[in-house]
Write a protein that holds these residues in place. Structure first.
Motif, PDB file in Angstrom:
ATOM      1  N   SER A 301      -8.642   3.354   3.026  1.00 39.63           N
ATOM      2  CA  SER A 301      -7.243   3.778   2.872  1.00 39.63           C
ATOM      3  C   SER A 301      -7.234   5.165   2.261  1.00 39.63           C
ATOM      4  O   SER A 301      -8.137   5.530   1.500  1.00 39.63           O
ATOM      5  CB  SER A 301      -6.511   2.821   1.926  1.00 39.63           C
ATOM      6  N   PHE A 302      -6.192   5.938   2.573  1.00 37.51           N
ATOM      7  CA  PHE A 302      -6.068   7.287   2.003  1.00 37.51           C
ATOM      8  C   PHE A 302      -5.466   7.217   0.607  1.00 37.51           C
ATOM      9  O   PHE A 302      -4.592   6.388   0.347  1.00 37.51           O
ATOM     10  CB  PHE A 302      -5.139   8.145   2.873  1.00 37.51           C
ATOM     11  N   LYS A 303      -5.907   8.133  -0.256  1.00 35.78           N
ATOM     12  CA  LYS A 303      -5.216   8.300  -1.540  1.00 35.78           C
ATOM     13  C   LYS A 303      -4.062   9.265  -1.279  1.00 35.78           C
ATOM     14  O   LYS A 303      -4.200  10.180  -0.445  1.00 35.78           O
ATOM     15  CB  LYS A 303      -6.167   8.915  -2.564  1.00 35.78           C
ATOM     16  N   PRO A 304      -2.946   9.128  -2.016  1.00 36.13           N
ATOM     17  CA  PRO A 304      -1.792  10.002  -1.733  1.00 36.13           C
ATOM     18  C   PRO A 304      -2.160  11.478  -1.771  1.00 36.13           C
ATOM     19  O   PRO A 304      -1.678  12.263  -0.938  1.00 36.13           O
ATOM     20  CB  PRO A 304      -0.809   9.652  -2.857  1.00 36.13           C
ATOM     21  N   GLU A 305      -3.045  11.870  -2.689  1.00 31.42           N
ATOM     22  CA  GLU A 305      -3.358  13.309  -2.814  1.00 31.42           C
ATOM     23  C   GLU A 305      -4.189  13.827  -1.627  1.00 31.42           C
ATOM     24  O   GLU A 305      -4.354  15.033  -1.462  1.00 31.42           O
ATOM     25  CB  GLU A 305      -4.048  13.625  -4.149  1.00 31.42           C
ATOM     26  N   GLU A 306      -4.724  12.923  -0.799  1.00 33.10           N
ATOM     27  CA  GLU A 306      -5.529  13.369   0.364  1.00 33.10           C
ATOM     28  C   GLU A 306      -4.669  13.590   1.607  1.00 33.10           C
ATOM     29  O   GLU A 306      -5.135  14.146   2.605  1.00 33.10           O
ATOM     30  CB  GLU A 306      -6.566  12.292   0.721  1.00 33.10           C
ATOM     31  N   ILE A 307      -3.434  13.133   1.541  1.00 30.19           N
ATOM     32  CA  ILE A 307      -2.697  12.951   2.788  1.00 30.19           C
ATOM     33  C   ILE A 307      -2.351  14.267   3.493  1.00 30.19           C
ATOM     34  O   ILE A 307      -2.381  14.356   4.716  1.00 30.19           O
ATOM     35  CB  ILE A 307      -1.445  12.055   2.555  1.00 30.19           C
ATOM     36  N   ALA A 469      -5.110  -2.764  10.321  1.00 30.53           N
ATOM     37  CA  ALA A 469      -4.497  -1.535  10.857  1.00 30.53           C
ATOM     38  C   ALA A 469      -3.310  -1.133   9.984  1.00 30.53           C
ATOM     39  O   ALA A 469      -3.100   0.047   9.695  1.00 30.53           O
ATOM     40  CB  ALA A 469      -4.069  -1.743  12.306  1.00 30.53           C
ATOM     41  N   TRP A 470      -2.555  -2.125   9.517  1.00 30.74           N
ATOM     42  CA  TRP A 470      -1.430  -1.801   8.625  1.00 30.74           C
ATOM     43  C   TRP A 470      -1.923  -1.241   7.291  1.00 30.74           C
ATOM     44  O   TRP A 470      -1.298  -0.355   6.703  1.00 30.74           O
ATOM     45  CB  TRP A 470      -0.552  -3.025   8.376  1.00 30.74           C
ATOM     46  N   ARG A 471      -3.019  -1.761   6.783  1.00 34.82           N
ATOM     47  CA  ARG A 471      -3.531  -1.249   5.499  1.00 34.82           C
ATOM     48  C   ARG A 471      -3.743   0.263   5.601  1.00 34.82           C
ATOM     49  O   ARG A 471      -3.324   1.030   4.723  1.00 34.82           O
ATOM     50  CB  ARG A 471      -4.847  -1.950   5.144  1.00 34.82           C
ATOM     51  N   ILE A 472      -4.368   0.707   6.704  1.00 37.38           N
ATOM     52  CA  ILE A 472      -4.657   2.133   6.863  1.00 37.38           C
ATOM     53  C   ILE A 472      -3.346   2.917   7.044  1.00 37.38           C
ATOM     54  O   ILE A 472      -3.110   3.935   6.397  1.00 37.38           O
ATOM     55  CB  ILE A 472      -5.593   2.338   8.076  1.00 37.38           C
ATOM     56  N   VAL A 473      -2.491   2.404   7.928  1.00 37.82           N
ATOM     57  CA  VAL A 473      -1.232   3.107   8.217  1.00 37.82           C
ATOM     58  C   VAL A 473      -0.327   3.145   6.977  1.00 37.82           C
ATOM     59  O   VAL A 473       0.305   4.164   6.682  1.00 37.82           O
ATOM     60  CB  VAL A 473      -0.538   2.451   9.430  1.00 37.82           C
ATOM     61  N   ASP A 474      -0.289   2.063   6.227  1.00 39.91           N
ATOM     62  CA  ASP A 474       0.529   2.057   4.998  1.00 39.91           C
ATOM     63  C   ASP A 474       0.094   3.159   4.043  1.00 39.91           C
ATOM     64  O   ASP A 474       0.915   3.784   3.381  1.00 39.91           O
ATOM     65  CB  ASP A 474       0.390   0.715   4.259  1.00 39.91           C
ATOM     66  N   SER A 475      -1.230   3.377   3.962  1.00 41.66           N
ATOM     67  CA  SER A 475      -1.687   4.396   3.010  1.00 41.66           C
ATOM     68  C   SER A 475      -1.227   5.786   3.465  1.00 41.66           C
ATOM     69  O   SER A 475      -0.962   6.663   2.645  1.00 41.66           O
ATOM     70  CB  SER A 475      -3.203   4.328   2.809  1.00 41.66           C
ATOM     71  N   ILE A 476      -1.084   5.975   4.771  1.00 41.06           N
ATOM     72  CA  ILE A 476      -0.573   7.262   5.278  1.00 41.06           C
ATOM     73  C   ILE A 476       0.932   7.375   4.975  1.00 41.06           C
ATOM     74  O   ILE A 476       1.410   8.381   4.447  1.00 41.06           O
ATOM     75  CB  ILE A 476      -0.836   7.385   6.793  1.00 41.06           C
ATOM     76  N   VAL A 477       1.648   6.305   5.291  1.00 37.65           N
ATOM     77  CA  VAL A 477       3.104   6.330   5.071  1.00 37.65           C
ATOM     78  C   VAL A 477       3.398   6.533   3.579  1.00 37.65           C
ATOM     79  O   VAL A 477       4.273   7.332   3.208  1.00 37.65           O
ATOM     80  CB  VAL A 477       3.743   5.019   5.600  1.00 37.65           C
ATOM     81  N   ASN A 478       2.646   5.864   2.715  1.00 38.47           N
ATOM     82  CA  ASN A 478       2.875   6.030   1.261  1.00 38.47           C
ATOM     83  C   ASN A 478       2.565   7.444   0.827  1.00 38.47           C
ATOM     84  O   ASN A 478       3.269   8.025   0.004  1.00 38.47           O
ATOM     85  CB  ASN A 478       2.020   5.044   0.457  1.00 38.47           C
ATOM     86  N   GLY A 479       1.495   8.020   1.392  1.00 41.81           N
ATOM     87  CA  GLY A 479       1.144   9.406   1.071  1.00 41.81           C
ATOM     88  C   GLY A 479       2.271  10.359   1.472  1.00 41.81           C
ATOM     89  O   GLY A 479       2.635  11.261   0.725  1.00 41.81           O
ATOM     90  N   TRP A 480       2.825  10.135   2.655  1.00 45.28           N
ATOM     91  CA  TRP A 480       3.926  10.993   3.115  1.00 45.28           C
ATOM     92  C   TRP A 480       5.138  10.871   2.191  1.00 45.28           C
ATOM     93  O   TRP A 480       5.814  11.846   1.898  1.00 45.28           O
ATOM     94  CB  TRP A 480       4.329  10.618   4.546  1.00 45.28           C
ATOM     95  N   GLN A 482       5.136  10.280  -0.913  1.00 48.33           N
ATOM     96  CA  GLN A 482       4.904  10.957  -2.194  1.00 48.33           C
ATOM     97  C   GLN A 482       4.711  12.463  -2.022  1.00 48.33           C
ATOM     98  O   GLN A 482       4.775  13.202  -3.001  1.00 48.33           O
ATOM     99  CB  GLN A 482       3.673  10.351  -2.866  1.00 48.33           C
ATOM    100  N   SER A 483       4.431  12.888  -0.820  1.00 47.71           N
ATOM    101  CA  SER A 483       4.153  14.309  -0.585  1.00 47.71           C
ATOM    102  C   SER A 483       5.439  15.140  -0.732  1.00 47.71           C
ATOM    103  O   SER A 483       6.525  14.690  -0.363  1.00 47.71           O
ATOM    104  CB  SER A 483       3.601  14.492   0.822  1.00 47.71           C
ATOM    105  N   LYS A 484       5.276  16.353  -1.246  1.00 52.44           N
ATOM    106  CA  LYS A 484       6.454  17.246  -1.363  1.00 52.44           C
ATOM    107  C   LYS A 484       6.681  17.994  -0.045  1.00 52.44           C
ATOM    108  O   LYS A 484       7.693  18.654   0.144  1.00 52.44           O
ATOM    109  CB  LYS A 484       6.218  18.254  -2.484  1.00 52.44           C
ATOM    110  N   ARG A 485       5.743  17.897   0.844  1.00 54.75           N
ATOM    111  CA  ARG A 485       5.829  18.644   2.103  1.00 54.75           C
ATOM    112  C   ARG A 485       6.741  17.915   3.094  1.00 54.75           C
ATOM    113  O   ARG A 485       6.571  16.734   3.352  1.00 54.75           O
ATOM    114  CB  ARG A 485       4.405  18.713   2.677  1.00 54.75           C
ATOM    115  N   ARG A 486       7.716  18.646   3.621  1.00 50.52           N
ATOM    116  CA  ARG A 486       8.558  18.064   4.679  1.00 50.52           C
ATOM    117  C   ARG A 486       7.752  18.033   5.991  1.00 50.52           C
ATOM    118  O   ARG A 486       6.762  18.760   6.110  1.00 50.52           O
ATOM    119  CB  ARG A 486       9.805  18.942   4.901  1.00 50.52           C
TER     120      ARG A 486
END
Ligand code: NAP
Length: 513
Positions: A301-307, A469-480, A482-486
């Motif tokens: 899974s991705f960490k939010p700061e990696e996204i 598959a959801w575990r991986i995708v959830d980590s992306i969605v959560n990263g997005w 938390q991200s400040k980038r639009r």
């Protein structure tokens, strides 16, 4: 037990002869379609069943019961389905529908009404007596996911989900299978409360496509590819699912899912597992799915700061495309002006195992891209010592698996340009399904409906695959989140935002099919 025969269910001749017959045995059965007045039934399910009838693949004892709320009769149901087969079926299938029309009946009830299931049970028993369907049932949930729970509970409560003797009861569940890992686990729990895993068929129509299945054939029926199929030889893999259409009238639905839930969690992840998996011990449902799920386990899974480094998301903006002035995503009907839902996403995935360490997999999906295309591009490393063109790197070899359109496989390699100088240019060896095998290709739903009748779950997603598959995708969605980038923007009709190029790293570029 009845074998399929070339003219089994409808009594009409099968023009393609024995080629398409299966050596597997299809038992008589009834398919109960929940949501039978809906779009999926008319456009896909019944035209596909008639494709099976045309190819002589339906068993002689066969019936369909449509379950929905509307006040339709058997007659109006049949008229609607006949219209669907004419519009969306393969050539000649309307005649097969006409021959089989009385096998289709309508059952009016609300999904939440227990009495409707009791009367369904009585109706199924009557059909067994009349049409020889022998107590075998397939329940197809062609409904909004919000209805699954009521249907599953009622099937269990009325005993319809139970298998008795050698009679089967199976359930086919449509996508989306949950909207994150929590809802997918909860749905798997609900499904398991009514059915055993071996009775469950989670459909992802990509797996029904011949060319997706050909990934396994290419890899494991040939000796020449597999020795190269690893991090020593493969530089990276690109998997692309591109659509040229926008969200159209589905803006409200799409806003809730985005391209990551709509395409990447299911279709692209499924294709990825077939490309990356180890050879299974046998082509059986559990052997194949065990290997597929191991690939997902090996992706962390991705960490939010990696996204922001590992993914790019974007929305299409207004542009002139295909001779038309097309709207931007945020101007589409049902989409808020400040939406951050992505219509394009590109993701860099690393598979942490011996085969794929250091070989990134890039997944990309989007709407309003220049063409509708699905492909897998395996890009090979440069030769160890560059002899030609003054030692400059050459275009890499690419093995291209084209899933749609122009289904086939192509290999790109360098060849000497004729003449006195040694100059190298790219050429292609091309295999096209249509040219090699001819004939019409069956719709993916045909294969999957047939496999569900045969009880073969190889081409269906197992509970653990969906959850991983959801575990991986959830980590992306959560990263997005938390991200400040639009989300970035790209003009409709272009291959995505510029930032997506940087995702690939130096010396690599996205294919522009
Ligand atoms: N359409 C596609 O091409 C497509 C492609 C891939 C996946 N899917 C999935 O397939 C599923 C069905 O899609 P669809 O487009 O066919 O949906 P749809 O056109 O909205 O049809 C929904 C069906 O469910 C019935 N229904 C809803 N609530 C009911 C209730 N309380 N009691 C009885 N019947 C009820 C409706 O019956 P009445 O209208 O008679 O009330 C209708 O037959 C969805 O999960 C969708 O995501 C669809």
């Amino acid at each position: 037990m009845a074998d399929t025969t070339a003219s089994s269910a409808t009594g009409l001749a099968n023009p393609l002869g024995d080629e398409l017959r299966t050596t597997r045995s299809v038992k008589p059965c009834v398919v109960v379609i929940f949501g039978a007045t809906g779009d999926l039934t008319k456009r896909k399910l019944v035209p596909s069943l008639m494709g099976l009838a045309k190819d002589g693949l339906l068993p002689p004892g066969f019936a369909v019961v449509g379950f929905a709320r509307r006040n339709w009769t058997d007659e109006s149901f049949r008229t609607e389905l006949a219209d669907g087969v004419r519009q969306f079926g393969r050539p000649d299938t309307p005649a097969h529908f006409d021959a089989l029309a009385d096998a289709f009946t309508f059952h009016q009830s609300d999904f939440g009404d227990r009495a409707g299931y009791e009367s369904l049970k009585a109706k199924l028993e009557q059909i067994d007596r009349q049409r020889g369907t022998a107590g075998n049932r397939i329940f197809y949930l062609a409904t909004p996911p919000s209805s699954y729970s009521a249907i599953l509970q009622n099937l269990a409560a009325t005993g319809l989900s139970k298998e008795t003797g050698d009679h089967f009861a199976r359930v086919i569940v449509e996508k989306p299978f949950g909207r994150d890992i929590h809802t997918a686990v909860a749905l798997n729990d609900q499904v398991r409360a009514a059915f055993h895993e071996r009775q469950v068929f989670r459909i992802d129509h990509y797996l029904g496509k011949e060319t997706v299945q050909n990934i396994l054939a290419l890899r494991f029926a040939n000796g020449i590819f597999e020795p190269l199929w690893n991090e020593k030889f493969v530089d990276h893999v690109q998997i692309t699912v591109a659509e040229s259409i926008g969200v159209g009238s589905r803006g409200g639905y799409f806003e809730e899912s985005g391209i990551i839930r709509d395409m990447i969690q299911n279709h692209l992840m499924q294709v990825l597992t077939l490309v990356a998996m180890e050879p299974p011990a046998a082509i059986t449902a559990d052997a194949v799915r065990d290997e597929k799920v191991k690939v997902l386990h090996a992706i962390r899974s991705f960490k939010p700061e990696e996204i922001d480094e590992a993914t790019v998301r974007a929305q299409y903006t207004r542009a002139s495309f295909g001779g038309e002035d097309v709207k931007g995503y945020r101007d589409e009907e049902g989409v808020p002006k400040d939406s951050v839902t992505e219509t394009y996403a590109a993701v860099r995935l690393e598979i942490n195992n011996w085969r794929w360490a250091h070989t990134p997999f890039f997944l990309r999906a989007g709407k309003r891209l220049p063409r509708r295309v699905t492909e897998v591009a395996i890009t090979f490393k440069q030769p160890p010592h560059l002899l030609f063109e003054g030692g400059k790197p050459l275009q890499p070899n690419v093995l291209l698996l084209r899933i749609q359109p122009d289904e086939g496989v192509a290999l790109r390699f360098g060849a000497k340009v004729p003449g006195p100088d040694v100059r190298i240019r790219d050429v292609r060896m091309d295999f096209r399904y249509g040219t090699a095998f001819g004939g019409e290709t069956a719709d993916a739903y045909e294969r999957l409906l047939l496999d569900s009748m045969l009880g073969d779950g190889t081409l269906f997603a197992r509970a653990d695959e969906v959850e991983e598959a959801w575990r991986i995708v959830d980590s992306i969605v959560n990263g997005w989140k938390q991200s400040k980038r639009r989300p970035d923007e790209h003009a409709a009709g272009t291959w995505g935002p510029e930032r997506a190029d940087a995702l690939l790293g130096p010396g690599r570029s996205w294919r522009k099919p």
